[in-house]
Design a protein around this motif. Structure first.
Motif, PDB file in Angstrom:
ATOM      1  N   ALA A   6       0.913  -1.155  -0.041  1.00  0.00           N
ATOM      2  CA  ALA A   6      -0.036  -0.032  -0.051  1.00  0.00           C
ATOM      3  C   ALA A   6       0.923   1.192   0.106  1.00  0.00           C
ATOM      4  O   ALA A   6       0.609   2.148   0.909  1.00  0.00           O
ATOM      5  N   ALA A   7       2.073   1.127  -0.825  1.00  0.00           N
ATOM      6  CA  ALA A   7       2.692   2.316  -0.903  1.00  0.00           C
ATOM      7  C   ALA A   7       2.334   3.400  -1.949  1.00  0.00           C
ATOM      8  O   ALA A   7       1.553   2.887  -2.884  1.00  0.00           O
ATOM      9  N   LEU A   8       2.555   4.639  -1.959  1.00  0.00           N
ATOM     10  CA  LEU A   8       2.188   5.767  -2.784  1.00  0.00           C
ATOM     11  C   LEU A   8       3.368   6.418  -3.112  1.00  0.00           C
ATOM     12  O   LEU A   8       4.102   6.890  -2.275  1.00  0.00           O
ATOM     13  N   GLN A  59       9.663  20.264  -8.806  1.00  0.00           N
ATOM     14  CA  GLN A  59       8.615  18.975  -8.354  1.00  0.00           C
ATOM     15  C   GLN A  59       9.148  18.148  -7.124  1.00  0.00           C
ATOM     16  O   GLN A  59      10.494  18.096  -6.927  1.00  0.00           O
ATOM     17  N   ILE A  60       8.234  17.860  -6.413  1.00  0.00           N
ATOM     18  CA  ILE A  60       8.643  17.142  -5.146  1.00  0.00           C
ATOM     19  C   ILE A  60       7.884  15.669  -5.041  1.00  0.00           C
ATOM     20  O   ILE A  60       6.721  15.757  -5.083  1.00  0.00           O
ATOM     21  N   LEU A  61       8.616  14.679  -4.976  1.00  0.00           N
ATOM     22  CA  LEU A  61       7.998  13.506  -4.937  1.00  0.00           C
ATOM     23  C   LEU A  61       8.166  12.755  -3.802  1.00  0.00           C
ATOM     24  O   LEU A  61       9.296  12.330  -3.462  1.00  0.00           O
ATOM     25  N   PHE A  62       7.105  12.291  -3.249  1.00  0.00           N
ATOM     26  CA  PHE A  62       7.053  11.929  -1.725  1.00  0.00           C
ATOM     27  C   PHE A  62       6.697  10.492  -1.733  1.00  0.00           C
ATOM     28  O   PHE A  62       5.956   9.879  -2.689  1.00  0.00           O
ATOM     29  N   LYS A  63       7.570   9.666  -1.006  1.00  0.00           N
ATOM     30  CA  LYS A  63       7.359   8.164  -0.876  1.00  0.00           C
ATOM     31  C   LYS A  63       6.638   7.976   0.638  1.00  0.00           C
ATOM     32  O   LYS A  63       7.311   8.187   1.531  1.00  0.00           O
ATOM     33  N   THR A  64       5.414   7.375   0.309  1.00  0.00           N
ATOM     34  CA  THR A  64       4.541   7.301   1.582  1.00  0.00           C
ATOM     35  C   THR A  64       3.630   6.246   1.564  1.00  0.00           C
ATOM     36  O   THR A  64       3.833   5.253   0.726  1.00  0.00           O
ATOM     37  N   THR A  65       2.707   6.124   2.376  1.00  0.00           N
ATOM     38  CA  THR A  65       1.868   4.629   2.514  1.00  0.00           C
ATOM     39  C   THR A  65       0.495   5.168   2.512  1.00  0.00           C
ATOM     40  O   THR A  65       0.229   6.586   2.372  1.00  0.00           O
ATOM     41  N   GLU A  66      -0.410   4.558   1.946  1.00  0.00           N
ATOM     42  CA  GLU A  66      -1.874   4.913   1.755  1.00  0.00           C
ATOM     43  C   GLU A  66      -2.386   5.315   3.053  1.00  0.00           C
ATOM     44  O   GLU A  66      -3.150   6.219   3.180  1.00  0.00           O
ATOM     45  N   ALA A  67      -2.007   4.919   4.046  1.00  0.00           N
ATOM     46  CA  ALA A  67      -2.397   5.301   5.547  1.00  0.00           C
ATOM     47  C   ALA A  67      -1.956   6.569   6.101  1.00  0.00           C
ATOM     48  O   ALA A  67      -2.500   7.100   6.825  1.00  0.00           O
ATOM     49  N   CYS A  68      -1.195   6.884   5.238  1.00  0.00           N
ATOM     50  CA  CYS A  68      -0.255   8.499   5.651  1.00  0.00           C
ATOM     51  C   CYS A  68      -0.991   9.597   4.828  1.00  0.00           C
ATOM     52  O   CYS A  68      -0.451  10.815   4.917  1.00  0.00           O
ATOM     53  N   TYR A  69      -1.629   9.025   3.612  1.00  0.00           N
ATOM     54  CA  TYR A  69      -1.987  10.162   2.473  1.00  0.00           C
ATOM     55  C   TYR A  69      -2.908  11.276   3.137  1.00  0.00           C
ATOM     56  O   TYR A  69      -2.357  12.240   2.741  1.00  0.00           O
TER      57      TYR A  69
END
Length: 112
Positions: A6-8, A59-69
Protein backbone atom coordinates in the motif's frame (compact mmCIF):
# COMPACT_ATOMS: atom_id res chain seq x y z
CA UNK A 1 10.84 -10.65 -5.14
CA UNK A 2 8.22 -7.93 -5.51
CA UNK A 3 5.43 -7.14 -3.07
CA UNK A 4 2.84 -4.41 -2.59
CA UNK A 5 2.49 -2.79 0.82
CA UNK A 6 0.00 0.00 0.00
CA UNK A 7 2.76 2.43 -0.92
CA UNK A 8 2.13 5.68 -2.78
CA UNK A 9 4.15 8.30 -4.54
CA UNK A 10 2.74 11.79 -4.04
CA UNK A 11 3.68 14.66 -6.34
CA UNK A 12 3.53 18.38 -5.71
CA UNK A 13 5.23 21.43 -7.19
CA UNK A 14 6.35 24.81 -5.90
CA UNK A 15 8.04 27.87 -7.30
CA UNK A 16 11.49 27.72 -5.69
CA UNK A 17 14.14 25.24 -4.63
CA UNK A 18 14.04 26.58 -1.07
CA UNK A 19 10.27 26.08 -0.79
CA UNK A 20 10.61 22.59 -2.26
CA UNK A 21 13.23 21.66 0.32
CA UNK A 22 11.09 23.11 3.12
CA UNK A 23 8.05 21.06 2.05
CA UNK A 24 10.16 17.92 1.61
CA UNK A 25 11.98 18.28 4.93
CA UNK A 26 8.78 19.06 6.83
CA UNK A 27 6.96 15.97 5.56
CA UNK A 28 9.93 13.68 6.24
CA UNK A 29 10.53 15.16 9.71
CA UNK A 30 6.83 14.63 10.51
CA UNK A 31 7.18 11.01 9.32
CA UNK A 32 4.44 11.52 6.74
CA UNK A 33 6.87 10.44 4.01
CA UNK A 34 9.89 8.15 4.17
CA UNK A 35 11.72 10.36 1.68
CA UNK A 36 11.14 13.11 -0.82
CA UNK A 37 12.98 13.74 -4.05
CA UNK A 38 13.23 17.23 -5.48
CA UNK A 39 13.61 17.45 -9.25
CA UNK A 40 15.39 20.25 -11.04
CA UNK A 41 13.21 23.02 -12.36
CA UNK A 42 10.49 22.09 -14.81
CA UNK A 43 8.42 24.44 -16.93
CA UNK A 44 4.70 24.28 -16.26
CA UNK A 45 2.07 25.64 -18.64
CA UNK A 46 -1.44 25.90 -17.21
CA UNK A 47 -4.72 27.83 -17.06
CA UNK A 48 -4.97 30.19 -14.09
CA UNK A 49 -7.41 33.05 -13.57
CA UNK A 50 -8.58 33.14 -17.19
CA UNK A 51 -5.07 33.17 -18.65
CA UNK A 52 -2.47 30.69 -19.78
CA UNK A 53 0.53 30.89 -17.47
CA UNK A 54 4.06 29.59 -17.88
CA UNK A 55 6.28 29.25 -14.83
CA UNK A 56 9.34 27.49 -13.53
CA UNK A 57 8.59 25.01 -10.74
CA UNK A 58 10.34 22.36 -8.67
CA UNK A 59 8.69 18.95 -8.38
CA UNK A 60 8.69 17.04 -5.12
CA UNK A 61 7.98 13.31 -5.15
CA UNK A 62 7.14 11.88 -1.73
CA UNK A 63 7.33 8.15 -0.91
CA UNK A 64 4.64 7.26 1.60
CA UNK A 65 1.85 4.82 2.45
CA UNK A 66 -1.89 4.91 1.85
CA UNK A 67 -2.38 5.19 5.61
CA UNK A 68 -0.34 8.42 5.66
CA UNK A 69 -1.91 10.04 2.62
CA UNK A 70 -4.62 12.09 4.39
CA UNK A 71 -2.13 13.48 6.92
CA UNK A 72 0.45 14.20 4.20
CA UNK A 73 -2.14 16.02 2.09
CA UNK A 74 -3.25 18.09 5.10
CA UNK A 75 0.40 18.90 5.90
CA UNK A 76 1.07 20.01 2.32
CA UNK A 77 -2.07 22.15 2.19
CA UNK A 78 -1.16 23.80 5.51
CA UNK A 79 2.42 24.58 4.47
CA UNK A 80 2.05 25.28 0.75
CA UNK A 81 1.81 28.85 -0.47
CA UNK A 82 -0.16 28.10 -3.66
CA UNK A 83 -3.92 28.75 -3.63
CA UNK A 84 -4.52 25.39 -5.32
CA UNK A 85 -1.41 23.24 -5.06
CA UNK A 86 -0.97 20.17 -7.21
CA UNK A 87 -1.17 17.12 -4.96
CA UNK A 88 -1.43 13.88 -6.91
CA UNK A 89 -1.07 10.40 -5.42
CA UNK A 90 -0.14 7.39 -7.51
CA UNK A 91 -0.21 3.84 -6.13
CA UNK A 92 2.99 1.84 -6.26
CA UNK A 93 1.89 -1.24 -8.16
CA UNK A 94 5.05 -3.25 -7.49
CA UNK A 95 8.34 -2.74 -5.72
CA UNK A 96 11.11 -4.51 -3.92
CA UNK A 97 10.02 -5.89 -0.57
CA UNK A 98 12.90 -4.31 1.35
CA UNK A 99 12.23 -0.82 -0.04
CA UNK A 100 8.48 -0.96 0.52
CA UNK A 101 9.02 -2.25 4.06
CA UNK A 102 11.44 0.64 4.65
CA UNK A 103 8.78 3.14 3.54
CA UNK A 104 6.26 1.58 5.92
CA UNK A 105 8.75 1.56 8.80
CA UNK A 106 9.69 5.22 8.32
CA UNK A 107 6.16 6.66 8.23
CA UNK A 108 3.32 7.18 10.69
CA UNK A 109 -0.24 8.17 9.86
CA UNK A 110 -0.31 11.24 12.10
CA UNK A 111 1.94 14.28 12.12
CA UNK A 112 4.07 14.81 15.19
Amino acid sequence: MFVTLAALTVLTTTDSAAKAEELARGAVEARLAACAQISAPVVSVYHWQNAIETSEEWQILFKTTEACYEALEAHLLAHHDYDTPEIIATPVVRGSAAYLEWIAAQTTATAR
